[in-house]
Design an enzyme around this catalytic site. Sequence first.
Site, short mmCIF file in Angstrom:
data_model
loop_
_atom_site.label_atom_id
_atom_site.label_comp_id
_atom_site.label_asym_id
_atom_site.label_seq_id
_atom_site.Cartn_x
_atom_site.Cartn_y
_atom_site.Cartn_z
N HIS A 113 49.71 23.70 72.85
CA HIS A 113 49.47 25.14 72.92
C HIS A 113 49.94 25.83 74.21
O HIS A 113 49.22 26.63 74.82
CB HIS A 113 47.99 25.43 72.67
CG HIS A 113 47.51 25.14 71.28
ND1 HIS A 113 48.36 25.13 70.18
CD2 HIS A 113 46.27 24.85 70.78
CE1 HIS A 113 47.66 24.85 69.10
NE2 HIS A 113 46.41 24.67 69.43
N HIS A 183 45.02 31.76 66.83
CA HIS A 183 44.09 30.65 66.66
C HIS A 183 42.69 31.11 66.28
O HIS A 183 41.70 30.64 66.85
CB HIS A 183 44.08 29.79 67.94
CG HIS A 183 43.83 28.35 67.69
ND1 HIS A 183 42.76 27.89 66.95
CD2 HIS A 183 44.52 27.25 68.07
CE1 HIS A 183 42.81 26.57 66.90
NE2 HIS A 183 43.86 26.16 67.57
N GLU A 319 46.68 28.22 60.95
CA GLU A 319 47.58 28.70 61.99
C GLU A 319 49.03 28.61 61.50
O GLU A 319 49.55 27.53 61.32
CB GLU A 319 47.43 27.84 63.25
CG GLU A 319 46.02 27.67 63.74
CD GLU A 319 45.84 26.37 64.55
OE1 GLU A 319 46.65 26.10 65.45
OE2 GLU A 319 44.90 25.62 64.25
#
Length: 355
Positions: A113, A183, A319
């Site tokens: 991420h 997210h 996602e």
Amino acid sequence: MVTIKPFGKLADGTEVDLIAIQNSSGSTLEVTNYGACVTSIKLKMADGSIRDVVLGYDTPAEYEADKDTYFGATIGRIANRINACDDTGKPGFILNGKTYYLADTSGNGASLHGGVIGFDQKVFDYTTGDDYVEFKYTSPDGEENYPGNLTLTVRMTFGGDNALKIEYDAVSDKDTICNPTNHCYFNLAGHDSGINLKHKVCIDSDQINELLQNIVTGKISDVAGTAYDFNEPHEIGERIEDSHYQLVDSKGYDCNYILKPNPTKEIRQVAWAESPTGDVRLNVLTDAEGIQLYTGNFLDGRKGKGGAIYNFRNAVCLETQILPNAINMPHFPTSSVIKAGEHFNSTTIYAFDVK
Ligand code: GLA
């Protein structure tokens, strides 16, 4: 109608805002410019009550302190995990003949991420319109070792149809890689309702990325006949304790589905989820080619909004993204590379149907 109020201060004293968009159906989206993050989606139910269906916190300090859930945040530059690109075992990638190593955030050779300080921890500039907020963040050349000054614009629109539309635009002054996502952790029975396993989920996909300890191997597996097949709706909990090694490794669902080929990049429905009683349905539409199904397997009893306790598997994330680690997987259909001056664009819609 958009209203803006102070949300609070970050540790360094920076003030961030809470922006609320109330739609004509009486539902409200709340977002903060810290991490271009969705803090709540408060749906007006048929009986007039309000139900907040995303997990989150009441203050920016709590978002700042949480380094691993990414509740509601915009993820960048790269969503999901990038693994090693050479035999050093360090996560990274090779672009135009140059190797860029990234922070090993997982401890097992993967960068998750966006690195140590991803876009989820950045303060975005923003502007608003009647039913939208548009966030902008310029990530400097070399930030988290990614090349190029990259500007990411994220427009979130919340109309009277209870659909949250998220439009991404990214452009860089040097060739770089980018794969943003959002997210949000959804619990359609209410963020504070606890157990999530009775939600029904359906995903229009026949294939997943094979994983070894959460890292994409590059192989594609068929879901037919496995606990990963959601072509027909299933409750999340129905097969979550199956002995499939990926489910065991990930302590639940945490993997990327390869969506059906979409050469014209149409925004089409790819998945839905429904609350246990069927009173809220979330339809997911996107032009992206992958979707990560994650069932909150790292949730561990943390204290969220209004004192709610978010326990193991208390939410579902859907996602949308380019396939994980695409830069190191030349056989994947879409690359995460954006050439200098070219725009990357993608749209995802989380559309809520309230009965
Ligand atoms: C993603 C990952 C998960 C986990 C969460 C954040 O969905 O796939 O493994 O890291 O983010 O906790």
